[in-house]
Structures are given as C-alpha cells and as structure tokens.
Motif scaffolding. Structure first.
Motif, PDB file in Angstrom:
ATOM      1  N   TRP A  43      72.301  19.153  64.807  1.00 41.15           N
ATOM      2  CA  TRP A  43      73.671  19.219  64.308  1.00 41.15           C
ATOM      3  C   TRP A  43      74.610  19.021  65.490  1.00 41.15           C
ATOM      4  O   TRP A  43      74.280  19.390  66.614  1.00 41.15           O
ATOM      5  N   ARG A  44      75.796  18.471  65.220  1.00 41.30           N
ATOM      6  CA  ARG A  44      76.765  18.255  66.286  1.00 41.30           C
ATOM      7  C   ARG A  44      78.092  18.891  65.924  1.00 41.30           C
ATOM      8  O   ARG A  44      78.565  18.783  64.799  1.00 41.30           O
ATOM      9  N   SER A  45      78.698  19.558  66.911  1.00 40.11           N
ATOM     10  CA  SER A  45      80.057  20.075  66.816  1.00 40.11           C
ATOM     11  C   SER A  45      80.759  19.645  68.094  1.00 40.11           C
ATOM     12  O   SER A  45      80.479  20.189  69.172  1.00 40.11           O
ATOM     13  N   GLY A  46      81.624  18.647  67.991  1.00 38.63           N
ATOM     14  CA  GLY A  46      82.247  18.090  69.186  1.00 38.63           C
ATOM     15  C   GLY A  46      81.171  17.498  70.081  1.00 38.63           C
ATOM     16  O   GLY A  46      80.363  16.690  69.642  1.00 38.63           O
ATOM     17  N   ARG A  47      81.119  17.927  71.328  1.00 35.89           N
ATOM     18  CA  ARG A  47      80.106  17.458  72.274  1.00 35.89           C
ATOM     19  C   ARG A  47      78.849  18.316  72.265  1.00 35.89           C
ATOM     20  O   ARG A  47      77.884  18.016  72.954  1.00 35.89           O
ATOM     21  N   HIS A  48      78.850  19.389  71.488  1.00 36.94           N
ATOM     22  CA  HIS A  48      77.723  20.332  71.470  1.00 36.94           C
ATOM     23  C   HIS A  48      76.729  19.964  70.387  1.00 36.94           C
ATOM     24  O   HIS A  48      77.094  19.764  69.230  1.00 36.94           O
ATOM     25  N   LEU A  49      75.447  19.894  70.789  1.00 42.20           N
ATOM     26  CA  LEU A  49      74.352  19.602  69.869  1.00 42.20           C
ATOM     27  C   LEU A  49      73.499  20.850  69.705  1.00 42.20           C
ATOM     28  O   LEU A  49      73.187  21.527  70.688  1.00 42.20           O
ATOM     29  N   PHE A  50      73.133  21.138  68.473  1.00 39.97           N
ATOM     30  CA  PHE A  50      72.292  22.282  68.164  1.00 39.97           C
ATOM     31  C   PHE A  50      71.019  21.757  67.504  1.00 39.97           C
ATOM     32  O   PHE A  50      71.081  21.060  66.493  1.00 39.97           O
ATOM     33  N   HIS A  51      69.892  22.035  68.122  1.00 37.44           N
ATOM     34  CA  HIS A  51      68.595  21.514  67.706  1.00 37.44           C
ATOM     35  C   HIS A  51      67.773  22.644  67.096  1.00 37.44           C
ATOM     36  O   HIS A  51      67.774  23.759  67.621  1.00 37.44           O
ATOM     37  N   LEU A  52      67.056  22.330  66.036  1.00 34.23           N
ATOM     38  CA  LEU A  52      66.116  23.269  65.440  1.00 34.23           C
ATOM     39  C   LEU A  52      64.763  22.562  65.367  1.00 34.23           C
ATOM     40  O   LEU A  52      64.617  21.555  64.675  1.00 34.23           O
ATOM     41  N   VAL A  53      63.804  23.060  66.129  1.00 37.87           N
ATOM     42  CA  VAL A  53      62.494  22.423  66.264  1.00 37.87           C
ATOM     43  C   VAL A  53      61.437  23.311  65.608  1.00 37.87           C
ATOM     44  O   VAL A  53      61.326  24.489  65.939  1.00 37.87           O
ATOM     45  N   ASP A  54      60.674  22.721  64.697  1.00 33.33           N
ATOM     46  CA  ASP A  54      59.573  23.420  64.043  1.00 33.33           C
ATOM     47  C   ASP A  54      58.256  22.875  64.590  1.00 33.33           C
ATOM     48  O   ASP A  54      58.016  21.660  64.527  1.00 33.33           O
ATOM     49  N   CYS A  55      57.435  23.767  65.138  1.00 31.09           N
ATOM     50  CA  CYS A  55      56.138  23.369  65.678  1.00 31.09           C
ATOM     51  C   CYS A  55      55.264  24.609  65.819  1.00 31.09           C
ATOM     52  O   CYS A  55      55.750  25.732  65.730  1.00 31.09           O
ATOM     53  N   GLU A  56      53.989  24.386  66.059  1.00 28.43           N
ATOM     54  CA  GLU A  56      53.060  25.498  66.230  1.00 28.43           C
ATOM     55  C   GLU A  56      53.273  26.194  67.574  1.00 28.43           C
ATOM     56  O   GLU A  56      53.322  27.404  67.664  1.00 28.43           O
ATOM     57  N   ASP A  57      53.404  25.384  68.651  1.00 26.61           N
ATOM     58  CA  ASP A  57      53.512  25.919  70.004  1.00 26.61           C
ATOM     59  C   ASP A  57      54.494  25.052  70.783  1.00 26.61           C
ATOM     60  O   ASP A  57      54.150  23.954  71.231  1.00 26.61           O
ATOM     61  N   PHE A  58      55.717  25.525  70.965  1.00 29.01           N
ATOM     62  CA  PHE A  58      56.774  24.739  71.586  1.00 29.01           C
ATOM     63  C   PHE A  58      56.443  24.385  73.036  1.00 29.01           C
ATOM     64  O   PHE A  58      56.616  23.242  73.453  1.00 29.01           O
ATOM     65  N   ALA A  59      55.957  25.334  73.800  1.00 30.51           N
ATOM     66  CA  ALA A  59      55.630  25.060  75.201  1.00 30.51           C
ATOM     67  C   ALA A  59      54.560  23.976  75.300  1.00 30.51           C
ATOM     68  O   ALA A  59      54.671  23.059  76.124  1.00 30.51           O
ATOM     69  N   ALA A  60      53.537  24.039  74.454  1.00 32.71           N
ATOM     70  CA  ALA A  60      52.484  23.018  74.465  1.00 32.71           C
ATOM     71  C   ALA A  60      53.041  21.662  74.048  1.00 32.71           C
ATOM     72  O   ALA A  60      52.672  20.628  74.622  1.00 32.71           O
ATOM     73  N   ALA A  61      53.936  21.655  73.072  1.00 36.69           N
ATOM     74  CA  ALA A  61      54.546  20.396  72.634  1.00 36.69           C
ATOM     75  C   ALA A  61      55.353  19.764  73.758  1.00 36.69           C
ATOM     76  O   ALA A  61      55.272  18.553  73.999  1.00 36.69           O
ATOM     77  N   MET A  62      56.128  20.573  74.478  1.00 32.33           N
ATOM     78  CA  MET A  62      56.933  20.035  75.574  1.00 32.33           C
ATOM     79  C   MET A  62      56.045  19.535  76.711  1.00 32.33           C
ATOM     80  O   MET A  62      56.326  18.505  77.327  1.00 32.33           O
ATOM     81  N   THR A  63      54.942  20.225  76.961  1.00 35.04           N
ATOM     82  CA  THR A  63      53.995  19.779  77.987  1.00 35.04           C
ATOM     83  C   THR A  63      53.397  18.433  77.593  1.00 35.04           C
ATOM     84  O   THR A  63      53.290  17.524  78.427  1.00 35.04           O
ATOM     85  N   ALA A  64      53.013  18.288  76.332  1.00 30.23           N
ATOM     86  CA  ALA A  64      52.458  17.022  75.858  1.00 30.23           C
ATOM     87  C   ALA A  64      53.480  15.901  75.978  1.00 30.23           C
ATOM     88  O   ALA A  64      53.165  14.791  76.414  1.00 30.23           O
ATOM     89  N   LEU A  65      54.722  16.174  75.616  1.00 32.86           N
ATOM     90  CA  LEU A  65      55.764  15.146  75.704  1.00 32.86           C
ATOM     91  C   LEU A  65      56.081  14.778  77.139  1.00 32.86           C
ATOM     92  O   LEU A  65      56.414  13.628  77.431  1.00 32.86           O
ATOM     93  N   ASP A  66      55.973  15.744  78.046  1.00 32.59           N
ATOM     94  CA  ASP A  66      56.236  15.466  79.464  1.00 32.59           C
ATOM     95  C   ASP A  66      55.308  14.400  80.026  1.00 32.59           C
ATOM     96  O   ASP A  66      55.664  13.705  80.975  1.00 32.59           O
ATOM     97  N   SER A  67      54.117  14.259  79.459  1.00 34.39           N
ATOM     98  CA  SER A  67      53.161  13.268  79.973  1.00 34.39           C
ATOM     99  C   SER A  67      53.083  12.025  79.082  1.00 34.39           C
ATOM    100  O   SER A  67      52.232  11.167  79.311  1.00 34.39           O
ATOM    101  N   ASP A  68      53.934  11.932  78.095  1.00 31.48           N
ATOM    102  CA  ASP A  68      53.895  10.798  77.159  1.00 31.48           C
ATOM    103  C   ASP A  68      54.880   9.708  77.589  1.00 31.48           C
ATOM    104  O   ASP A  68      56.084   9.961  77.667  1.00 31.48           O
TER     105      ASP A  68
END
Length: 126
Positions: A43-68
């Motif tokens: 969602w966006r309000s002016g320049r501010h973005l608000f994200h809602l992420v659904d996943c099993e393990d957020f840290a693992a997902a970010m680690t996987a994306l870091d190497s993709d």
C-alpha cells in the motif's frame, strides 16, 4: 507468518513506482515463490510504502532472495524508485520478527475470541 515492512520512495517517484508494479516480471514472481513467499501486498501513502508479506519463514525467504540473480536484477531496477526500507541497515533482508512491524490489534481476531468466549459461557450455563 505475516511480516509488515515500511519503505520510503524517492521524491517524485510515486507514479513510476506504481507503474512498474502494475505487472512485475514473471521471473520475479517465480523467484518469490521459490523463496517461500505466498503473498506480498503493498500500500502507498504519499512516499511511504507499507508491505505485508505472507510466508513460512521470512528470514529464510530473504536469505534465498539475497542469492537469487532475478532478485538482484529487480533490486537494482527498483532502487531507482525506493529511497530506503525502515530497518537498521536499510534493507528488507535485515527485518526480523523483532524489527518488522508487530501487530497490535485485529477486529476479526477479537470478534472470534469474543464469540468463542460467548459460546463457552452459553455451553457452561446448561
């Protein structure tokens, strides 16, 4: 698990950001799925973005994306629009459960709890 994040757009990049998110590349969608992300809403309000992420393990997902490499290309591209994420080091990967926005209250959860408590009281009165 559901993780809420907050990022800020660069001045004047609001329309461009929304335009490039009208349809993100198919390979990015696949990279997000491979990383274990079930859904990502913004969602966006002016320049501010608000994200809602659904996943099993957020840290693992970010680690996987870091190497993709697909994610690397996207981050380089989207960096034209995004100024920073509101975390300690300015990246979504740094957000852990304690750094992400914590849920304070939800209408549906309270209504369900109230209904369950009412059912218990009604059942115990017989």
């Amino acid at each position: 698990m559901r993780v809420a994040l907050h990022s800020v757009l660069k001045e004047g990049q609001e329309a461009g950001y929304e335009e490039v998110h009208a349809t993100v590349p198919a390979d990015l969608l696949e990279a997000l799925r491979r990383a274990g992300i079930d859904n990502w809403r913004i969602w966006r309000s002016g320049r501010h973005l608000f994200h809602l992420v659904d996943c099993e393990d957020f840290a693992a997902a970010m680690t996987a994306l870091d190497s993709d490499p697909v994610n690397h290309r996207w981050q380089e591209f989207i960096g034209r629009y995004v100024d920073h994420f509101e975390t300690t080091d300015g990246s979504p990967a740094a957000a852990s459960e304690r750094m992400a926005l914590g849920e304070v209250w939800e209408l549906r959860a309270q209504a369900a709890a109230d209904e369950a408590a009412g059912d218990e009281r009604a059942g115990g009165a017989e």
